[in-house]
Every structure is written in C-alpha cells, then in structure tokens.
Design a protein around this motif. Structure first.
Motif, PDB file in Angstrom:
ATOM      1  N   LYS A 177      -4.431 -11.602  -3.644  1.00  0.00           N
ATOM      2  CA  LYS A 177      -3.699 -10.949  -4.732  1.00  0.00           C
ATOM      3  C   LYS A 177      -2.509 -11.779  -5.192  1.00  0.00           C
ATOM      4  O   LYS A 177      -2.056 -11.642  -6.330  1.00  0.00           O
ATOM      5  N   ASP A 202     -11.325   1.436 -11.683  1.00  0.00           N
ATOM      6  CA  ASP A 202     -10.322   0.464 -12.096  1.00  0.00           C
ATOM      7  C   ASP A 202     -10.985  -0.882 -12.389  1.00  0.00           C
ATOM      8  O   ASP A 202     -10.706  -1.530 -13.415  1.00  0.00           O
ATOM      9  N   ASP A 253      -6.437  -5.838  -5.449  1.00  0.00           N
ATOM     10  CA  ASP A 253      -4.998  -5.935  -5.214  1.00  0.00           C
ATOM     11  C   ASP A 253      -4.755  -5.725  -3.722  1.00  0.00           C
ATOM     12  O   ASP A 253      -4.204  -4.718  -3.282  1.00  0.00           O
ATOM     13  N   MET A 313     -10.891   1.456  -5.816  1.00  0.00           N
ATOM     14  CA  MET A 313     -11.056   2.322  -6.979  1.00  0.00           C
ATOM     15  C   MET A 313     -12.053   1.676  -7.954  1.00  0.00           C
ATOM     16  O   MET A 313     -11.688   0.813  -8.768  1.00  0.00           O
ATOM     17  N   CYS A 362      -7.003  -5.087  -9.209  1.00  0.00           N
ATOM     18  CA  CYS A 362      -7.476  -3.711  -9.264  1.00  0.00           C
ATOM     19  C   CYS A 362      -7.177  -3.000  -7.951  1.00  0.00           C
ATOM     20  O   CYS A 362      -7.193  -3.625  -6.881  1.00  0.00           O
ATOM     21  N   SER A 363      -6.946  -1.703  -8.024  1.00  0.00           N
ATOM     22  CA  SER A 363      -6.794  -0.904  -6.821  1.00  0.00           C
ATOM     23  C   SER A 363      -8.029  -1.130  -5.955  1.00  0.00           C
ATOM     24  O   SER A 363      -9.162  -0.955  -6.412  1.00  0.00           O
TER      25      SER A 363
END
Length: 394
Positions: free
Chosen positions: A316, A335, A311, A332, A328-329
């Motif tokens: 994105k 995620d 993201d 992370m 997804c983050s």
C-alpha cells in the motif's frame, strides 16, 4: 585487505522461486568478490552460488504448501557446525526465522557474531488463510508466531524492512525499532518498461479486444484469492466486458480455474515474459495483504500499468490514492469493483496513473541498495565505512 566472511542461511536458493529469492539474488549477483567471501547454507539450491560454496541440508516438505521446504538443521548439526567453524565467518545473514534461522542465530550468539536479516515474509498474515477451517486456533497461532518472531528478530543486529507500514507493524508486536532499517527493493527499469507493450500478443492470448485485468502472483491462499474471486464475480454481475489474466502457479490453481472459468491462466512465467504481460495489460489488480513489500506492484508501475491494490500490507505504501493508483479496502469486493469500473471507463485517469507510476518507479535502484547492504556488513564487523565497489554485472 582481509576478505569479510559472510555465512548466508536461506531455506531456498532458487533464483526465480519467489520474490524473496529474487531479492536475495539481486544482492548475491553483486557480491564484490575482492572484498567478500560467502558460504551459503540452504535446503534447496545448487552446489555453488555465483562461485561460492553452497551446503545443502535435509528438508521436509510442508503439507500446507508443497512448494516450500523446511530445512532440518538438527539432522546435520555436527557436519554443519564443522563447516561453519572451518569457514570462520565474520557476520551471519539469516533469511527467515524458521528452524534454520533459529540454528543460525544460536550459532551467531554463541560466537558473538553480528547478525543481519531481511524481513521477506509477513508470516502473521498467513494464519487467517491457513486456519480458516479452524478459526478457534487463529489467535493462539498468531500469538505463537508473534512470540517467536519477537524473540528471533530482537537477537538480530540489523533488520532490513521494506516499508514504513511494516516497521510500524513489527514495532507493535515488540520488535525493537532501533534494530530496523528501511531498505526497499530495486526495480530493473530496463526489463520492466512500457516499451515492452505487445498489443498483438495480448489480442492473440485473449481472442478479443476487451480490456485486460492482470493478476500476477503465486496462486496460494494467503494472496487473498477469495477476494479475487469476488471481484471477478462482481465485474461479471455488473456486465463489465473484461479479460481476467492470471500469471502464476501454485497449490490453489485448480480452485482458481474452477471459480474463474473464463479467466486466462498462463501458468508460471519468467520475468522476461512477465514484463510483456505487464506492459500489454490495461490494469494491474493485486488484493493481497500478506506482502512485506510486493515486488509485483512497482514492477507493474514501471511497465506503465495502472494499479488497483489492497490497502494493506507493505504494497500500500507505493500508491498515493487517486494520484498514481487506487487502494481499496482489503476485503471489500464492491470497493475494488467500483474503482476498476471507474478506471476502465476513464482513459485520462489511466494515462495519469501510468505516467505517475513510471516516474515513481525510477526511484528504485538495485545498485544503490546493494552498496548499502555491503557497507552495512562492513560496519557490523567494525571494518572500513568506505563505499564498497560493486562487482560488474554482465
């Protein structure tokens, strides 16, 4: 009718070098020869480009990325100016704000020529990766790049930017919004198609029936490779049966092979073979946040391949969360792992993402984008605003 003369500056003019050069050649292949005359100036490229002269200048290999060459126009300044004056351009196209771009914009301003540029590369996002061993320099380096890009792009009359998120980011660093225009990228939906699926080929490549997670990119650190490694480890730790397929090459390949010992590496593949990999894999994974656009994501979508991406960056904008893919983050790892697990376990969700992605990808057409580009060249030079006929493509 007098032909419009365009001088086109780009460090590298090798068609399959990367996404930026592929974008440039989509335009170059469609130049209407009856209406335009081009002169190409580059560091690496052929003597002629689709029938137009190409002047090559001295280059320097970059120590942080040996696949790229920096052009040194100062070493050929006299002959370059003579060539440009002899050509007598009406408009200047500049690919990137490096030394060659700085020379080009200065030349254009001295002669009151309009300048057009395409925002290909989000250099600011590279700093975190290339200075990770000297973090105390990161803020300083970012400030210098932002200052340089602001000064360069605010001298351009038109800047093609591929996504709304990129326009927002560039406006935030002081690039004047009225200069920017949304200009996405086209997709060859004849080349990238679910019809290219070849399950037998994929089975031979992997040696098993486990689902295939495809990552397709140059293997360079700014593609968020550390997060890719973490996702690989996370899936392994969770006991997920999968194949990690890596299509691409680059300076970080050895590190990738060391960190992902069970992954399958194809090396660099051409678009014909990449289209088969897209259509034959099960999930496309793309954690990069350094993209201005990220051609690989719509290519995967056009191939019917469900996407799990970061993201962040221009990519994105392609994904409507939970509708045609997952975002997804960016850093992370958990995620990505959880969304990959969910997608691999849910065949109906895979089919939904695939179908929605195919429909979405059909909205991207190169002919329309090229027509817009050539019309903008005419408008910049004050010529006719009538639609420019595209050169037939064999």
């Amino acid at each position: 009718m007098k032909k419009t003369k365009v001088v086109f500056f780009a460090e590298i003019l090798v068609e399959e070098h990367d996404g930026a050069t592929r974008t440039m050649f989509q335009l170059i292949r469609r130049i209407p020869h009856a209406d335009f005359e081009f002169l190409f100036i580059c560091g690496v490229g052929p003597n002629t480009v689709y029938g137009f002269e190409c002047m090559r200048l001295p280059t320097l290999t970059l120590p942080i990325n040996k696949t790229y060459k920096m052009v040194l126009p100062a070493l050929a300044a006299h002959s370059l100016r003579e060539k440009l004056d002899s050509f007598n351009p009406d408009v200047v196209h500049i690919a990137t704000p490096a030394l060659l771009g700085e020379f080009a914009v200065k030349y254009a301003r001295q002669r009151a020529l309009p300048v057009i540029s395409i925002y290909h590369t989000h250099f600011i996002s590279y700093i975190d990766y290339y200075l990770k061993k000297a973090p105390f320099l990161i803020d300083f380096a970012k400030a210098k790049i932002i200052s340089g890009q602001r000064a360069f792009y605010n001298q351009c009359d038109a800047i093609y930017v591929p996504s709304e998120s990129m326009i927002t980011e560039l406006s935030d660093i002081g690039i004047e919004s009225y200069r920017m225009k949304i200009w996405k990228r086209g997709i060859d939906t004849q080349l990238f198609s679910p019809a290219k699926r070849n399950s037998d080929m994929m089975r031979k490549l992997t040696g098993n029936k486990h689902p295939v997670i495809l990552f397709a990119s140059r293997l360079v650190w700014e593609k968020n490779l550390e997060t890719l490694f973490g996702i690989y480890d996370g899936l392994k730790d969770r006991g997920v049966k999968f194949n990690m397929l890596i299509a691409g090459d680059g300076i970080a390949r050895k590190a990738c092979e060391t960190r992902m010992p069970d992954a399958i590496f194809t090396g660099k593949v051409d678009h014909a073979n990449l289209s088969i990999l897209y259509a034959s894999a099960d999930v496309f994974l793309f954690p990069s946040v350094s993209e201005t656009y990220g051609n690989v994501v719509p290519e995967a979508m056009a191939s019917g391949l469900p996407c799990v991406i970061a993201d962040g960056g221009g990519s994105k904008d392609f994904i409507e969360q939970g509708v045609n893919g997952f975002r997804c983050s960016a850093y992370m790892i958990s995620d990505y792992v959880s969304k990959l697990e969910l997608l691999l376990a849910d065949e109906r969700l895979q089919q939904q993402f695939s179908a929605r992605g195919i429909v979405y990808s059909k909205t991207f057409g190169w002919d329309q984008l090229a027509t817009s580009y050539f019309e903008d060249l005419l408008q910049l030079t004050g010529q006719s605003e009538e639609t420019v006929p595209l050169k037939a493509i064999s």
